[in-house]
Design an enzyme around this catalytic site. Structure first.
Site, mmCIF file in Angstrom:
data_model
loop_
_atom_site.group_PDB
_atom_site.id
_atom_site.type_symbol
_atom_site.label_atom_id
_atom_site.label_comp_id
_atom_site.label_asym_id
_atom_site.label_seq_id
_atom_site.Cartn_x
_atom_site.Cartn_y
_atom_site.Cartn_z
ATOM 1 N N ASP A 92 -53.516 -24.485 -61.243
ATOM 2 C CA ASP A 92 -53.458 -24.669 -59.802
ATOM 3 C C ASP A 92 -54.883 -24.718 -59.270
ATOM 4 O O ASP A 92 -55.839 -24.281 -59.937
ATOM 5 C CB ASP A 92 -52.673 -23.508 -59.189
ATOM 6 C CG ASP A 92 -52.642 -23.558 -57.681
ATOM 7 O OD1 ASP A 92 -52.359 -24.632 -57.124
ATOM 8 O OD2 ASP A 92 -52.908 -22.517 -57.047
ATOM 9 N N ASP A 97 -55.955 -24.444 -55.233
ATOM 10 C CA ASP A 97 -56.230 -23.606 -54.062
ATOM 11 C C ASP A 97 -55.690 -22.194 -54.226
ATOM 12 O O ASP A 97 -54.526 -21.998 -54.589
ATOM 13 C CB ASP A 97 -55.636 -24.252 -52.815
ATOM 14 C CG ASP A 97 -56.345 -25.546 -52.470
ATOM 15 O OD1 ASP A 97 -57.515 -25.482 -52.063
ATOM 16 O OD2 ASP A 97 -55.742 -26.621 -52.632
ATOM 17 N N ASN A 110 -51.246 -18.967 -58.578
ATOM 18 C CA ASN A 110 -51.087 -17.763 -57.762
ATOM 19 C C ASN A 110 -49.747 -17.715 -57.042
ATOM 20 O O ASN A 110 -49.363 -16.669 -56.520
ATOM 21 C CB ASN A 110 -52.216 -17.672 -56.724
ATOM 22 C CG ASN A 110 -52.066 -18.705 -55.621
ATOM 23 O OD1 ASN A 110 -52.068 -19.903 -55.874
ATOM 24 N ND2 ASN A 110 -51.925 -18.237 -54.384
#
Length: 204
Positions: free
Chosen positions: A50, A52, A162
């Protein structure tokens, strides 16, 4: 413009409904996004990363300190200024993981933002492929990363993200990491490297 995922993070009722809906439990028909592996990466597992809040934090607003990266991007004919902070040890993390994995960025962000950012962030050119919002499955406004559409053997693929909603189709492939925004003392990327190195050697 960046991820547009904030609205569902605080809506627990809707999130529970979506996680148990048939549309999530039975993802759409598949196509393969990535070409065959290059000779360099042929025998490596694939690490999906990922962007951001995992590798960087971006904002349209100025930070109280100088950003690590400043971007001027054009989306739908409009120019936007984006300030970017790099998570501590991100460059070391990418360089180290490239020794063990084929690295693929899979972000829910739009390409006009993510591409110029990755051109700068990936200064050693170790990222093999990039996937963006258009490669996600849009389910009730949520951008889900269906790993079965990537085009790699599922037993040889890991996603580091996240946001666990992002890989709800493929929870067994997910490795979570705490959300990062600006903590300069954060060491999560450094701490997770030995674990990922270990996973690169297991059969499944």
């Amino acid at each position: 413009l960046l991820q547009n995922n904030n609205s569902f993070l605080s809506n627990k009722k809707n999130k529970h409904h979506l996680l148990t809906s048939s549309s999530l439990l039975n993802p759409p028909s598949l196509c393969k996004y990535l070409p065959n592996k290059s000779y360099t990466n042929k025998h490596k597992k694939t690490l999906i990363l990922d962007l951001d809040e995992t590798l960087v934090h971006s904002s349209f607003k100025p930070f109280p300190f100088k950003p690590d990266i400043s971007l001027h991007i054009v989306v739908d004919t409009r120019t936007h200024n984006v300030n970017v902070l790099k998570r501590p040890f991100v460059n070391e993390f990418l360089s180290r993981m490239a020794l063990f994995y084929e690295l693929v960025i899979f972000t829910a962000s739009v390409a006009p933002y993510a591409n110029p950012l990755l051109d700068i962030l990936d200064n050693h050119k170790v990222i093999s492929h990039r996937l963006f919002r258009q490669h996600c499955v849009n389910t009730s406004g949520l951008y889900i990363k269906n790993l079965r559409k990537v085009g790699r053997d599922m037993k040889n693929m890991i996603i580091l993200d996240n946001n666990p909603i992002s890989y709800v189709f493929n929870k067994e492939n997910g490795v979570p990491i705490p959300t990062w925004k600006s903590d300069r003392n954060d060491k999560e990327l450094l701490k997770i490297m030995p674990f990922l190195e270990y996973l690169s050697k297991v059969d499944d």
